[in-house]
Design a protein around this motif. Structure first.
Motif, mmCIF file in Angstrom:
data_model
loop_
_atom_site.group_PDB
_atom_site.id
_atom_site.type_symbol
_atom_site.label_atom_id
_atom_site.label_comp_id
_atom_site.label_asym_id
_atom_site.label_seq_id
_atom_site.Cartn_x
_atom_site.Cartn_y
_atom_site.Cartn_z
ATOM 1 N N LYS A 1 -4.959 9.737 -1.616
ATOM 2 C CA LYS A 1 -5.360 8.360 -2.092
ATOM 3 C C LYS A 1 -4.253 7.168 -1.406
ATOM 4 C CE LYS A 1 -6.223 10.290 -6.539
ATOM 5 N NZ LYS A 1 -7.902 10.409 -6.400
ATOM 6 N N THR A 2 -5.031 6.006 -1.500
ATOM 7 C CA THR A 2 -4.143 4.895 -1.072
ATOM 8 C C THR A 2 -4.345 4.035 -2.248
ATOM 9 O OG1 THR A 2 -5.155 4.840 1.273
ATOM 10 C CG2 THR A 2 -4.167 2.973 0.517
ATOM 11 N N ILE A 3 -2.783 3.658 -2.609
ATOM 12 C CA ILE A 3 -2.879 2.922 -3.803
ATOM 13 C C ILE A 3 -2.395 1.511 -3.425
ATOM 14 C CG2 ILE A 3 -1.626 2.659 -6.101
ATOM 15 C CD1 ILE A 3 -3.209 5.329 -5.648
ATOM 16 N N CYS A 4 -3.051 0.396 -4.251
ATOM 17 C CA CYS A 4 -2.466 -1.084 -3.662
ATOM 18 C C CYS A 4 -1.872 -1.728 -5.050
ATOM 19 C CB CYS A 4 -3.692 -1.922 -3.522
ATOM 20 S SG CYS A 4 -3.593 -3.498 -2.974
ATOM 21 N N PHE A 5 -0.690 -2.097 -4.601
ATOM 22 C CA PHE A 5 -0.227 -2.920 -5.744
ATOM 23 C C PHE A 5 -0.332 -4.469 -5.153
ATOM 24 C CE2 PHE A 5 1.916 1.272 -5.465
ATOM 25 C CZ PHE A 5 2.306 1.245 -6.666
ATOM 26 N N LYS A 6 -1.126 -5.221 -5.895
ATOM 27 C CA LYS A 6 -1.515 -6.396 -5.679
ATOM 28 C C LYS A 6 -0.231 -7.496 -6.072
ATOM 29 C CE LYS A 6 -5.823 -5.346 -7.476
ATOM 30 N NZ LYS A 6 -6.629 -5.607 -8.718
ATOM 31 N N ASN A 7 -0.071 -8.449 -5.102
ATOM 32 C CA ASN A 7 0.814 -9.385 -5.025
ATOM 33 C C ASN A 7 2.281 -8.839 -5.401
ATOM 34 O OD1 ASN A 7 -1.054 -11.498 -4.741
ATOM 35 N ND2 ASN A 7 -1.749 -11.181 -6.582
ATOM 36 N N ALA A 8 2.680 -7.565 -4.717
ATOM 37 C CA ALA A 8 3.921 -6.964 -4.798
ATOM 38 C C ALA A 8 4.787 -7.131 -3.797
ATOM 39 C CB ALA A 8 3.720 -5.592 -5.297
ATOM 40 N N GLU A 9 4.652 -8.177 -3.168
ATOM 41 C CA GLU A 9 5.785 -8.391 -1.944
ATOM 42 C C GLU A 9 7.134 -8.614 -2.361
ATOM 43 O OE1 GLU A 9 6.037 -11.346 2.087
ATOM 44 O OE2 GLU A 9 4.709 -12.033 0.179
ATOM 45 N N LEU B 1 0.800 -1.261 0.016
ATOM 46 C CA LEU B 1 0.094 -0.013 -0.109
ATOM 47 C C LEU B 1 1.070 1.220 -0.041
ATOM 48 C CD1 LEU B 1 -2.652 -1.102 2.533
ATOM 49 C CD2 LEU B 1 -2.947 -1.102 0.266
ATOM 50 N N LEU B 2 0.459 2.070 -0.859
ATOM 51 C CA LEU B 2 1.212 3.447 -0.961
ATOM 52 C C LEU B 2 0.310 4.680 -0.683
ATOM 53 C CD1 LEU B 2 3.822 4.781 -1.587
ATOM 54 C CD2 LEU B 2 3.094 4.901 -4.143
ATOM 55 N N GLN B 3 0.536 5.541 0.349
ATOM 56 C CA GLN B 3 -0.328 6.534 0.542
ATOM 57 C C GLN B 3 0.265 7.833 -0.378
ATOM 58 O OE1 GLN B 3 -2.798 6.029 2.633
ATOM 59 N NE2 GLN B 3 -2.069 4.147 3.020
ATOM 60 N N VAL B 4 -0.305 8.380 -1.007
ATOM 61 C CA VAL B 4 -0.049 9.386 -1.897
ATOM 62 C C VAL B 4 -0.957 10.687 -1.832
ATOM 63 C CG1 VAL B 4 0.850 7.964 -3.531
ATOM 64 C CG2 VAL B 4 -1.536 8.675 -4.137
ATOM 65 N N TYR B 5 -0.605 11.654 -2.105
ATOM 66 C CA TYR B 5 -1.172 13.047 -2.318
ATOM 67 C C TYR B 5 -1.010 13.423 -3.748
ATOM 68 C CZ TYR B 5 -2.863 17.725 -1.824
ATOM 69 O OH TYR B 5 -3.690 18.767 -1.787
ATOM 70 N N VAL B 6 -1.966 13.662 -4.344
ATOM 71 C CA VAL B 6 -1.898 13.993 -6.048
ATOM 72 C C VAL B 6 -2.181 15.329 -6.269
ATOM 73 C CG1 VAL B 6 -2.535 13.270 -8.197
ATOM 74 C CG2 VAL B 6 -2.471 11.652 -6.553
ATOM 75 N N GLN B 7 -1.391 16.037 -7.191
ATOM 76 C CA GLN B 7 -1.736 17.370 -7.674
ATOM 77 C C GLN B 7 -1.950 17.108 -8.966
ATOM 78 O OE1 GLN B 7 1.483 19.987 -7.017
ATOM 79 N NE2 GLN B 7 0.747 21.464 -8.613
ATOM 80 N N PRO B 8 -3.301 17.011 -9.382
ATOM 81 C CA PRO B 8 -3.641 16.846 -11.103
ATOM 82 C C PRO B 8 -3.537 18.106 -11.772
ATOM 83 C CG PRO B 8 -5.746 17.084 -9.452
ATOM 84 C CD PRO B 8 -4.511 17.099 -8.447
ATOM 85 N N GLY B 9 -3.388 18.110 -12.936
ATOM 86 C CA GLY B 9 -3.319 19.284 -13.806
ATOM 87 C C GLY B 9 -2.031 19.899 -13.824
#
Length: 106
Positions: free
Chosen positions: A81-89, A16-24
């Motif tokens: 946002k919380t991003i999930c990378f599946k099976n990325a251990e 899991l990666l916690q991100v803050y996104v600045q779109p545009g």
């Protein structure tokens, strides 16, 4: 600087990666830390899910994952946002090293 990355967590076989996104933004790139998250400037508008699609595709490229293995699991309509990378251990240490480099050049 601390080597503690509170925004990157291993949960079972997922990462899991916690991100803050600045779109545009003009370009898509890492932008250092933002509180307890890693900030990403994103060259996509926050319209009709385009920013989320661009974000997951860019993160998949950055961490050499398949697009289908990267999902926004929390905050789809938010900048945080919380991003999930599946099976990325198996990729966790490489992801951690990449993010440490970004954090320490900030």
């Amino acid at each position: 600087m601390s080597n503690n990355l509170t925004f990157l967590q291993l949960k079972g076989s997922d990462v899991l990666l916690q991100v803050y996104v600045q779109p545009g933004a003009k370009n898509t790139d890492w932008a250092g830390e933002y509180g307890e998250r890693i900030k990403i400037r994103l060259n996509a508008p926050p319209i009709d899910g385009r920013a989320n699609a661009a974000l997951t595709a860019w993160l998949a490229e950055q961490f050499e994952c398949a697009n289908r293995d990267v999902d926004v699991v929390r905050g789809a309509n938010s900048r945080s946002k919380t991003i999930c990378f599946k099976n990325a251990e198996a990729r966790f240490e490489k992801m951690r090293a990449t993010l440490l480099t970004i954090k320490n050049t900030d």
